[in-house]
Write a protein that holds these residues in place. Structure first.
Motif, PDB file in Angstrom:
ATOM      1  N   LEU A  38       0.809  -1.212   0.000  1.00 46.07           N
ATOM      2  CA  LEU A  38       0.000   0.000   0.000  1.00 46.07           C
ATOM      3  C   LEU A  38       0.845   1.265   0.000  1.00 46.07           C
ATOM      4  N   ALA A  39       2.014   1.201   0.593  1.00 47.17           N
ATOM      5  CA  ALA A  39       2.877   2.377   0.680  1.00 47.17           C
ATOM      6  C   ALA A  39       3.625   2.648  -0.612  1.00 47.17           C
ATOM      7  N   LEU A  40       3.871   1.651  -1.425  1.00 47.37           N
ATOM      8  CA  LEU A  40       4.664   1.838  -2.642  1.00 47.37           C
ATOM      9  C   LEU A  40       4.122   2.929  -3.560  1.00 47.37           C
ATOM     10  N   PRO A  41       2.811   2.993  -3.807  1.00 48.14           N
ATOM     11  CA  PRO A  41       2.342   4.077  -4.666  1.00 48.14           C
ATOM     12  C   PRO A  41       2.507   5.456  -4.050  1.00 48.14           C
ATOM     13  N   VAL A  42       2.562   5.549  -2.722  1.00 47.86           N
ATOM     14  CA  VAL A  42       2.674   6.838  -2.045  1.00 47.86           C
ATOM     15  C   VAL A  42       4.088   7.383  -2.119  1.00 47.86           C
ATOM     16  N   PHE A  43       5.092   6.552  -1.899  1.00 50.89           N
ATOM     17  CA  PHE A  43       6.472   7.031  -1.833  1.00 50.89           C
ATOM     18  C   PHE A  43       6.961   7.674  -3.122  1.00 50.89           C
ATOM     19  N   PRO A  44       6.654   7.157  -4.306  1.00 51.03           N
ATOM     20  CA  PRO A  44       7.078   7.888  -5.499  1.00 51.03           C
ATOM     21  C   PRO A  44       6.462   9.280  -5.576  1.00 51.03           C
ATOM     22  N   ALA A  45       5.223   9.419  -5.136  1.00 53.87           N
ATOM     23  CA  ALA A  45       4.590  10.742  -5.153  1.00 53.87           C
ATOM     24  C   ALA A  45       5.297  11.678  -4.181  1.00 53.87           C
ATOM     25  N   LEU A  46       5.647  11.171  -3.004  1.00 50.78           N
ATOM     26  CA  LEU A  46       6.360  11.996  -2.039  1.00 50.78           C
ATOM     27  C   LEU A  46       7.732  12.365  -2.563  1.00 50.78           C
ATOM     28  N   ALA A  47       8.419  11.404  -3.153  1.00 45.50           N
ATOM     29  CA  ALA A  47       9.760  11.658  -3.670  1.00 45.50           C
ATOM     30  C   ALA A  47       9.734  12.651  -4.822  1.00 45.50           C
ATOM     31  N   GLY A  48       8.661  12.685  -5.577  1.00 49.56           N
ATOM     32  CA  GLY A  48       8.577  13.570  -6.730  1.00 49.56           C
ATOM     33  C   GLY A  48       8.355  15.019  -6.370  1.00 49.56           C
ATOM     34  N   ARG A  49       7.930  15.305  -5.139  1.00 55.19           N
ATOM     35  CA  ARG A  49       7.641  16.684  -4.753  1.00 55.19           C
ATOM     36  C   ARG A  49       8.896  17.511  -4.590  1.00 55.19           C
ATOM     37  N   GLU A  50       9.901  16.953  -3.936  1.00 53.86           N
ATOM     38  CA  GLU A  50      11.112  17.730  -3.701  1.00 53.86           C
ATOM     39  C   GLU A  50      11.783  18.151  -5.006  1.00 53.86           C
ATOM     40  N   PRO A  51      11.972  17.245  -5.985  1.00 59.34           N
ATOM     41  CA  PRO A  51      12.571  17.703  -7.246  1.00 59.34           C
ATOM     42  C   PRO A  51      11.730  18.772  -7.944  1.00 59.34           C
ATOM     43  N   ALA A  52      10.404  18.663  -7.883  1.00 63.89           N
ATOM     44  CA  ALA A  52       9.550  19.667  -8.521  1.00 63.89           C
ATOM     45  C   ALA A  52       9.686  21.013  -7.815  1.00 63.89           C
ATOM     46  N   ALA A  53       9.726  21.002  -6.490  1.00 64.04           N
ATOM     47  CA  ALA A  53       9.892  22.250  -5.739  1.00 64.04           C
ATOM     48  C   ALA A  53      11.265  22.852  -6.009  1.00 64.04           C
ATOM     49  N   LYS A  54      12.281  22.016  -6.062  1.00 66.70           N
ATOM     50  CA  LYS A  54      13.636  22.508  -6.339  1.00 66.70           C
ATOM     51  C   LYS A  54      13.716  23.079  -7.754  1.00 66.70           C
ATOM     52  N   ALA A  55      13.050  22.430  -8.700  1.00 64.48           N
ATOM     53  CA  ALA A  55      13.032  22.932 -10.080  1.00 64.48           C
ATOM     54  C   ALA A  55      12.326  24.288 -10.147  1.00 64.48           C
ATOM     55  N   PHE A  56      11.246  24.450  -9.381  1.00 65.07           N
ATOM     56  CA  PHE A  56      10.532  25.719  -9.333  1.00 65.07           C
ATOM     57  C   PHE A  56      11.455  26.825  -8.826  1.00 65.07           C
ATOM     58  N   LEU A  57      12.145  26.559  -7.720  1.00 65.91           N
ATOM     59  CA  LEU A  57      13.068  27.560  -7.176  1.00 65.91           C
ATOM     60  C   LEU A  57      14.239  27.816  -8.114  1.00 65.91           C
ATOM     61  N   SER A  58      14.755  26.772  -8.741  1.00 63.16           N
ATOM     62  CA  SER A  58      15.861  26.938  -9.698  1.00 63.16           C
ATOM     63  C   SER A  58      15.433  27.811 -10.871  1.00 63.16           C
ATOM     64  N   SER A  59      14.185  27.637 -11.323  1.00 63.42           N
ATOM     65  CA  SER A  59      13.703  28.444 -12.449  1.00 63.42           C
ATOM     66  C   SER A  59      13.641  29.928 -12.081  1.00 63.42           C
ATOM     67  N   ILE A  60      13.474  30.208 -10.813  1.00 59.16           N
ATOM     68  CA  ILE A  60      13.471  31.603 -10.345  1.00 59.16           C
ATOM     69  C   ILE A  60      14.903  32.117 -10.210  1.00 59.16           C
ATOM     70  N   TYR A  61      15.698  31.407  -9.422  1.00 60.59           N
ATOM     71  CA  TYR A  61      17.002  31.934  -9.017  1.00 60.59           C
ATOM     72  C   TYR A  61      18.055  31.899 -10.110  1.00 60.59           C
TER      73      TYR A  61
END
Length: 180
Positions: A24-47
């Motif tokens: 049950l946890a396997l589908p959740v962890f990829p979603a959690l792991a995908g948030r940090e790279p997306a947030a970092k990409a958002f900040l990188s696109s700014i800075y």
């Protein structure tokens, strides 16, 4: 039933429960792991627009209209920025935010940029941006909130305070100036 048989049955049930928990946890962890790279990409696109000198090629991010403000900030923070700009224009005064919200200054000379993100909840991430500004180390902490698949900035913290804090102080001054 023997003690040995009870122990095996209990062990088997534990394995089944543990296996289900992992499945049950396997589908959740990829979603959690995908948030940090997306947030970092958002900040990188700014800075990335701030590397170098503001008097040179590093022009920062232009927040010239309501659409551009809303692309980077949450609805609440964008509203504060836009309302303050409108009121300042009516009074022929500068807005409360008289510098660049991403850097906290009007001018900059940025090098050694580093961006780290820390996931703090399902819809919230904290980004820490460090850099050298004219040879001095600086750190900006950004609170990011996720709206759908996109990230928006809910607050910015500089050494001198926070973006939301600027508007709170202004509101307090305005309240004090109004006769009761």
């Amino acid at each position: 039933m023997s003690t040995n048989m009870i122990a095996r049955t209990t062990l088997s049930r534990r394995r089944i429960v543990a296996g289900l928990a992992v499945a049950l946890a396997l589908p959740v962890f990829p979603a959690l792991a995908g948030r940090e790279p997306a947030a970092k990409a958002f900040l990188s696109s700014i800075y990335q627009h701030y590397l170098g000198s503001s008097s040179g090629a590093a022009k920062g991010v232009a927040l010239t209209n309501a659409k551009s403000v809303r692309e980077y900030f949450t609805v609440g923070l964008a509203s504060l920025i836009l309302e303050d700009r409108a009121m300042a224009a009516k009074r022929s005064e500068p807005p409360v935010l008289d510098g660049d919200p991403f850097i906290g200054h009007q001018d900059w000379d940025i090098s050694d940029l580093s961006i780290e993100v820390k996931d703090t909840g399902a819809f919230k991430t904290i980004g820490t941006v460090t850099f050298m500004n004219a040879g001095k180390p600086e750190k900006i902490v950004l609170e990011l909130l996720r709206s759908g698949n996109e990230w928006r900035i809910a607050d910015v913290e500089w050494d001198s305070g926070t973006l939301r804090g600027l508007y709170r102080r202004k509101a307090a001054r305005d309240d004090a100036a109004v006769p009761h």
